[in-house]
Scaffold this active site. Structure first.
Site, PDB file in Angstrom:
ATOM      1  N   GLY A   1       0.775  -1.237   0.000  1.00 46.84           N
ATOM      2  CA  GLY A   1       0.000   0.000   0.000  1.00 46.84           C
ATOM      3  C   GLY A   1       0.802   1.281   0.000  1.00 46.84           C
ATOM      4  O   GLY A   1       0.237   2.363   0.177  1.00 46.84           O
TER       5      GLY A   1
ATOM      6  N   TRP B   1       2.375   2.935  -2.482  1.00 44.77           N
ATOM      7  CA  TRP B   1       1.974   3.836  -3.560  1.00 44.77           C
ATOM      8  C   TRP B   1       0.546   4.326  -3.350  1.00 44.77           C
ATOM      9  O   TRP B   1       0.232   5.486  -3.621  1.00 44.77           O
ATOM     10  CB  TRP B   1       2.093   3.117  -4.907  1.00 44.77           C
TER      11      TRP B   1
ATOM     12  N   ASP C   1      -4.262  -6.358  -6.063  1.00 48.95           N
ATOM     13  CA  ASP C   1      -3.077  -7.199  -5.882  1.00 48.95           C
ATOM     14  C   ASP C   1      -3.540  -8.610  -5.534  1.00 48.95           C
ATOM     15  O   ASP C   1      -4.616  -8.775  -4.946  1.00 48.95           O
ATOM     16  CB  ASP C   1      -2.184  -6.656  -4.751  1.00 48.95           C
TER      17      ASP C   1
ATOM     18  N   ASP D   1      -6.049 -11.657  -9.087  1.00 53.97           N
ATOM     19  CA  ASP D   1      -5.142 -11.569 -10.228  1.00 53.97           C
ATOM     20  C   ASP D   1      -5.826 -10.774 -11.336  1.00 53.97           C
ATOM     21  O   ASP D   1      -6.844 -11.203 -11.881  1.00 53.97           O
ATOM     22  CB  ASP D   1      -4.808 -12.983 -10.708  1.00 53.97           C
TER      23      ASP D   1
ATOM     24  N   ASP E   1       3.090  -1.413 -10.208  1.00 51.94           N
ATOM     25  CA  ASP E   1       4.345  -1.782  -9.543  1.00 51.94           C
ATOM     26  C   ASP E   1       4.416  -3.304  -9.414  1.00 51.94           C
ATOM     27  O   ASP E   1       5.084  -3.837  -8.544  1.00 51.94           O
ATOM     28  CB  ASP E   1       4.411  -1.125  -8.155  1.00 51.94           C
TER      29      ASP E   1
ATOM     30  N   LYS F   1       6.485  -0.484 -13.804  1.00 56.18           N
ATOM     31  CA  LYS F   1       7.812  -1.029 -13.516  1.00 56.18           C
ATOM     32  C   LYS F   1       8.074  -2.227 -14.421  1.00 56.18           C
ATOM     33  O   LYS F   1       7.225  -3.105 -14.558  1.00 56.18           O
ATOM     34  CB  LYS F   1       7.911  -1.472 -12.053  1.00 56.18           C
TER      35      LYS F   1
END
EC number: 2.1.1.166
Length: 208
Positions: free
Chosen positions: A63, A65, A83, A99, A124, A164
């Site tokens: 958490g 971000w 997530d 997912d 991320d 990322k």
């Protein structure tokens, strides 16, 4: 594809981790993760957020971000975080555990968004690493493509994407795919990103 943060089974890695200046700073400031500093550095360079925005945060646990964004977009903003790992509740944040490559999870995410136009998609997400670069990079690019496909579905025109990915084979092709969807594409390596890490952050602005 498993999306989890780096395994902490190595005692040597743990020792380096807790000596890390950003880990110490995150602890002092009562932040959820050192990744807060990565996003802060990127936002200072690229001005990603403003009050009232709607933001999707993929790979959000634990958490760091999400909390950063919440403070930037204010009470009128909206965050949907996702997530496969659990994440402690954050007031004002819709968190979906699952997912995001699963069509049913993506359908729920879109339902939560309703008619809101998404200003920013963050990712991320990171794969379980094997130490074998060709495998790790391939898995990272897979997750990057997953996030890019979500952008294609929900991100508004002139919206922003931050993702990322790991440097290696396949990154050039991925960058071309990002360029095809956005007018401005930059690569960032914030100071809080460990120097030995293959990770870089792609900032893509002005969706076409």
């Amino acid at each position: 594809m498993v999306n989890r943060k780096r395994s902490m089974c190595s005692s040597g890695w743990l020792q380096k981790h807790f000596k890390d200046q950003y880990v110490k700073a995150a602890h002092r400031q009562k932040l959820r993760s050192r990744s807060w500093f990565k996003l802060d550095a990127i936002n200072r360079m690229d001005a990603l957020f403003s009050t009232g925005m709607t933001v999707i945060d993929l790979g959000s646990a634990p958490g760091g971000w999400t909390l950063y964004v919440k403070n930037k977009i204010g009470r009128t903003g909206r965050i949907v975080a996702c997530d496969i790992l659990s994440m402690c509740n954050i007031s004002g944040v819709n968190f979906l555990q699952g997912d995001c490559s699963n069509p049913n999870i993506f359908k729920i995410l879109c339902t939560w968004l309703g008619q809101k136009q998404v200003n920013v998609v963050l990712s991320d997400m990171s794969p379980n690493t094997t130490g074998i670069s060709i495998i790790d990079v391939s898995r990272s690019i897979y997750l990057g493509n997953l996030a890019l496909n979500i952008c294609r579905s929900v991100l508004m025109r002139r919206g922003t994407f931050l993702v990322k990915v790991f440097q290696g084979k396949g990154l050039d092709k991925y960058l071309c795919d990002v360029h095809s969807l956005f007018n401005i594409v930059r690569i960032r390596k914030p100071d809080a990103s460990r120097s030995h890490s293959r990770e870089v952050y792609i900032v893509a602005k002005e969706r076409k």
